[in-house]
Design a protein around this motif. Structure first.
Motif, PDB file in Angstrom:
ATOM      1  N   THR A   1     107.971  65.651  31.928  1.00 39.45           N
ATOM      2  CA  THR A   1     108.192  64.867  33.187  1.00 39.45           C
ATOM      3  C   THR A   1     108.713  65.785  34.205  1.00 39.45           C
TER       4      THR A   1
ATOM      5  N   GLY B   1     106.002  67.992  35.365  1.00 40.66           N
ATOM      6  CA  GLY B   1     105.042  67.402  36.268  1.00 40.66           C
ATOM      7  C   GLY B   1     105.507  67.377  37.530  1.00 40.66           C
ATOM      8  N   ARG B   2     106.944  67.042  37.703  1.00 38.48           N
ATOM      9  CA  ARG B   2     107.444  66.782  39.199  1.00 38.48           C
ATOM     10  C   ARG B   2     107.164  68.562  40.016  1.00 38.48           C
TER      11      ARG B   2
ATOM     12  N   ILE C   1     103.462  69.013  40.926  1.00 35.61           N
ATOM     13  CA  ILE C   1     103.197  68.138  42.123  1.00 35.61           C
ATOM     14  C   ILE C   1     103.868  68.541  43.497  1.00 35.61           C
TER      15      ILE C   1
ATOM     16  N   ALA D   1      98.721  68.538  42.312  1.00 35.28           N
ATOM     17  CA  ALA D   1      98.878  67.264  41.998  1.00 35.28           C
ATOM     18  C   ALA D   1      98.084  66.817  40.623  1.00 35.28           C
TER      19      ALA D   1
ATOM     20  N   GLU E   1      99.893  65.498  37.242  1.00 34.20           N
ATOM     21  CA  GLU E   1      99.624  63.998  36.628  1.00 34.20           C
ATOM     22  C   GLU E   1      99.379  64.184  35.135  1.00 34.20           C
ATOM     23  N   ARG E   2      98.669  65.181  34.728  1.00 32.22           N
ATOM     24  CA  ARG E   2      98.379  65.238  33.335  1.00 32.22           C
ATOM     25  C   ARG E   2      99.554  65.348  32.520  1.00 32.22           C
TER      26      ARG E   2
ATOM     27  N   PHE F   1     102.566  64.107  33.460  1.00 34.66           N
ATOM     28  CA  PHE F   1     103.074  62.858  33.281  1.00 34.66           C
ATOM     29  C   PHE F   1     102.412  61.781  32.576  1.00 34.66           C
ATOM     30  N   GLU F   2     101.299  61.966  32.250  1.00 37.00           N
ATOM     31  CA  GLU F   2     100.365  61.254  31.578  1.00 37.00           C
ATOM     32  C   GLU F   2     100.973  61.485  29.988  1.00 37.00           C
TER      33      GLU F   2
END
Length: 483
Positions: free
Chosen positions: A284, A287-288, A291, A296, A300-301, A303-304
């Motif tokens: 997480t 991911g932040r 981004i 991005a 997002e990968r 985050f998934e």
């Protein structure tokens, strides 16, 4: 018209600066930085650079912070806050001599306890103990011989590796108030550091004393758990590390050592669940970061991946898994020094997505605001939002009257993001979008305007021209004219 536009821009700039300050108060630093940067687009003033520097400082963007401070000081060399923030950034860069000069310049302009403490801390790093002690004495005379001050002095001595002096200060704090917050924890931690992170009974006694004063102390629970883990006491390690993880679920170290403890006891399924909690937080956060840096798709990968792990954790919990089951021996004591030391703060005392998206509860929780402070912050935000909504709408109206429809549309949209209740906003936004050639936005806004004022025949006529139907539409009259 130019004077009206300039006045609106100044109000917008001021409102954005105040929103940035509010986000600093809430410890929502990325948002604070966005608002400060946006305010500078409307008015370039020293205070906005100072606020942006503060936000960068708290997110460890030190070069950016120093760049903003240089611009602030070029505009206002007697800005004491700018000198103090510059000193704090220089401390983080370990340029203690430069930080001393910055703090001294700040204090020449305005006496301040935080700046005085920063100056003394730098002097200790430079091994100028007598100068630092004189500042500490001045602070004591001004505020009284209080336990919280001695905690501060102890932290400064400890950070300068002057452990004997630090222990003396922590002991003095405890003699003045045996229940001073985190006093036993700080003393125990200093014993560990003085002994090169050898886990001694002396340190253990202090952590246990801290829990007798306040059983819900995360830091004491965590270190007691780690000590038990490293000395191969698995049940005790589970107890204290489990308490720490419950008190601070975001602590990756607590989950990590709980997982290692389970793994060393060959409880592999439990270890997997615990490790997954830690990995999910890492995905997480990564991911932040991605981004925020403009990557991005890559962010997002991750985050998934985090979401997939979260779904598996939920499914396993529904099957009865958890931390209730109790469960080794560990790594070397030298590993302790590499752990993140997210220390509890010692107060100095005294009083103390889109740009328009409201701050969420996570930011407020991170700031550890009281309920009263949260209510105060919410009331301030509501006021600032109404000011910004009106100011952006006024600016857009001036631009629309000058036929600058593209610019006006953007500012009307910002006004809607801040406060959609601004009178006639959706009507003005819709007609401006129509004139700017943005038909979908014109339809969206004019439908809202018509819902608020069903008798608006001009809005109805434009919607008919754009080929859309409107609920409750009345038959077209010959006298209807295009606005």
């Amino acid at each position: 018209m130019p004077a009206a536009a300039a006045a609106s821009e100044k109000i917008v700039a001021l409102g954005l600066r105040e929103m940035g300050k509010l986000r600093l108060f809430e410890a929502a630093y990325p948002e604070a930085a966005r608002f400060s940067r946006r305010s500078l687009e409307f008015e370039d003033v020293a205070d906005a650079h100072v606020d942006l520097a503060a936000a960068n400082l708290f997110t460890s963007r030190l070069d950016e912070a120093l760049k903003e401070i240089s611009q602030a000081l070029a505009a206002d060399p007697r800005n004491a806050t700018a000198w103090t923030i510059q000193g704090q950034a220089q401390i983080k860069k370990k340029d203690y001599r430069a930080a001393v000069e910055s703090f001294q310049k700040s204090l020449e302009i305005r006496p301040d306890r935080e700046t005085s403490y920063g100056l003394a801390s730098c002097l200790l790093r430079l091994k100028e103990k007598e100068k630092a002690a004189a500042i500490f004495q001045q602070m004591t005379v001004a505020s009284g011989d209080r336990s919280s001050l001695h905690l501060l002095f102890g932290v400064a001595y400890r950070n300068a590796t002057l452990y004997g002096d630090a222990i003396r200060e922590f002991q003095r704090a405890l003699s003045l108030d045996p229940k001073v917050p985190n006093g036993h924890y700080f003393l125990g931690l200093t014993y560990l550091m003085r002994n090169e992170w050898v886990l001694t009974p002396e340190a253990r006694r202090q952590f246990l004393a801290q829990l007798r004063v306040y059983p819900r102390n995360f830091f004491a629970n965590y270190l007691l758990g780690y000590m038990a883990f490293s000395s191969n006491q698995p049940q005790e390690a589970d107890h204290y590390l489990g308490e720490a993880a419950t008190l601070n679920p975001s602590s990756s170290e607590a989950w990590l050592y709980l997982g290692l403890n389970a793994y060393r006891r060959k409880e592999n399924q439990r270890a997997e669940r615990l490790f997954r909690k830690d990995i999910r937080k890492a995905y997480t956060s990564l991911g932040r970061i991605l981004i925020a840096s403009g990557r991005a798709a890559e962010g997002e990968r991750y985050f998934e991946k985090a979401r997939a792990i979260q779904q598996r954790i939920i499914a396993e919990n529904q099957e009865g898994s958890g931390l209730a089951d109790s469960g080794g021996s560990g790594v070397s004591s030298a590993d302790v020094s590499s752990l993140a030391q997210n220390e509890p703060p010692v107060p100095l005392g005294g009083t103390g997505k889109d740009a328009a998206t409201p701050s969420d509860s996570n930011a407020l929780s991170h700031a550890k605001l009281t309920q009263g402070q949260q209510r105060q912050a919410a009331a301030q935000e509501e006021f600032f939002r109404s000011v910004l909504g009106g100011a952006f709408s006024d600016l857009a109206t001036v631009e629309a009257m000058q036929k600058q429809y593209a610019a006006a549309l953007g500012h009307y949209q910002e006004a809607e993001g801040w406060d959609p209740k601004v009178p006639n906003l959706m009507r003005n936004l819709g007609f401006t979008a129509y004139r700017a050639g943005n038909q979908p936005e014109a339809i969206r806004a004019l439908r809202k305007a018509l819902a608020l004022a069903p008798g608006d025949d001009a809005a109805r006529a434009v919607l008919r021209e754009l080929g859309t139907t409107v609920p409750g539409q009345v038959p077209q009259k010959k006298e209807d004219k295009k606005p």
